[in-house]
Design an enzyme around this catalytic site. Structure first.
Site, mmCIF file in Angstrom:
data_model
loop_
_atom_site.group_PDB
_atom_site.id
_atom_site.type_symbol
_atom_site.label_atom_id
_atom_site.label_comp_id
_atom_site.label_asym_id
_atom_site.label_seq_id
_atom_site.Cartn_x
_atom_site.Cartn_y
_atom_site.Cartn_z
ATOM 1 C CE1 TYR A 7 0.905 7.456 2.966
ATOM 2 C CE2 TYR A 7 1.290 5.260 2.099
ATOM 3 C CZ TYR A 7 0.476 6.157 2.763
ATOM 4 O OH TYR A 7 -0.761 5.755 3.213
ATOM 5 C CG ASP A 37 -1.903 1.151 1.199
ATOM 6 O OD1 ASP A 37 -2.937 1.037 0.519
ATOM 7 O OD2 ASP A 37 -1.631 2.174 1.861
ATOM 8 C CG HIS A 81 -4.257 9.682 0.443
ATOM 9 N ND1 HIS A 81 -2.888 9.660 0.321
ATOM 10 C CD2 HIS A 81 -4.533 9.084 1.620
ATOM 11 C CE1 HIS A 81 -2.365 9.081 1.388
ATOM 12 N NE2 HIS A 81 -3.332 8.722 2.197
ATOM 13 C CE LYS A 141 -3.645 4.737 0.331
ATOM 14 N NZ LYS A 141 -2.225 4.351 0.517
#
Length: 282
Positions: free
Chosen positions: A52, A47, A114, A81
């Site tokens: 990130y 994921d 997201h 996302k």
């Protein structure tokens, strides 16, 4: 080595491993070790997200594992996302291309909105763009994160498409039963981010007592609770021992009484939430 993790079939007939590895806050320098350890332990669901800031390192590690013969591309389920600052129909297409390039893959198994960020008024067109990517064969399935009933109603009405998954904060102490019931009614699978409550729940005596009864850890009990309710979980860790521990949750089963005791840990008015409230975050 094949994975022993069971799959859930989504509303568009796509299978997804029920337990995956969350990659939030995994430093790019650690990704090679984390990903290769996870694949060796049996993880096949990864994921990611643009925000990130580790997609390049994740992609490099996955490609290295594929090249080494540790896993085939069609065995792994890779998710990313679109972040809030790239919402909108055209912007989402560009965000997707950027994530795909950073990951170095030909397609994604799932792409997600997201956050709804309802005040921006762009989550509907963002979801529509992701659905178009699915139609073009560039994404296997479409999902959303942190959506609530009104925003789910809106995208379903606007596009005629029901997301396969809604990824929400869910863990002992915050079971979000009303939203989960909505998911069941609409054929949406519930996926849990922070399924361990960022560690804040693990000292709870109920989890400790049940863990001792089964000879496992409180974290394993918390994950098992979600799995037995047919949810997807994506625990995050960079520690090899913890990565292996988090997937070692298929050799025991909680009783109905134990499941109910854990559910009863819920705090009133969402006080068990450890992350942001989607209704307030924009």
């Amino acid at each position: 080595m094949s994975s022993f993790v069971p799959s859930i079939t989504l509303n568009d007939s796509t299978p997804i491993p029920q337990l995956g590895l969350g990659l939030w806050k995994i430093d790019p320098a650690d990704c090679e070790t984390v990903i290769r350890t996870a694949i060796d332990a049996g993880y096949r669901h990864f994921d990611c997200a643009a925000i990130y800031k580790n997609e390049e390192a994740v992609g490099a590690a996955l490609r290295a594992a594929i090249a080494a013969g540790d896993v085939d591309r069609d065995e792994i389920f890779v998710v990313s996302k679109v972040w809030n600052n790239q919402q909108g129909f055209e912007e989402t297409g560009e965000a997707f291309n950027q994530s795909l390039t950073r990951l170095g893959l030909d397609y994604l198994d799932m792409y997600m909105v997201h956050w709804p960020c309802a005040d921006k008024g762009t989550y509907q067109s963002t979801f529509e763009a992701i659905a178009q990517l699915q139609g073009l064969g560039r994404v296997q399935t479409v999902g959303v994160c942190n959506f609530y009933e009104e925003t789910l109603d809106s995208i379903i009405a606007d596009t005629g498409i029901t997301p396969a998954i809604n990824q929400i904060e869910l863990h002992p102490g915050l079971s979000q039963q009303q939203l989960v019931d909505y998911h069941h009614h609409h054929g949406i699978v519930t996926e849990c981010w922070s399924p361990l409550g960022q560690g804040e729940i693990l000292g709870h005596p109920v989890l400790g007592e049940i863990a001792e009864e089964h000879g496992v850890t409180p974290a394993q009990v918390a994950l098992r609770w979600s799995l037995q309710h047919d949810r997807i979980v994506i625990p995050r860790s960079r520690t090899p021992e913890r990565i292996r521990e988090n997937i070692d949750v298929f050799s025991f089963e909680l009783t109905e009484e134990e499941l109910d005791r854990i559910t009863a840990m819920d705090q009133a008015d969402g006080a068990g939430r450890v992350g942001l409230d989607p209704r307030e975050f924009s």
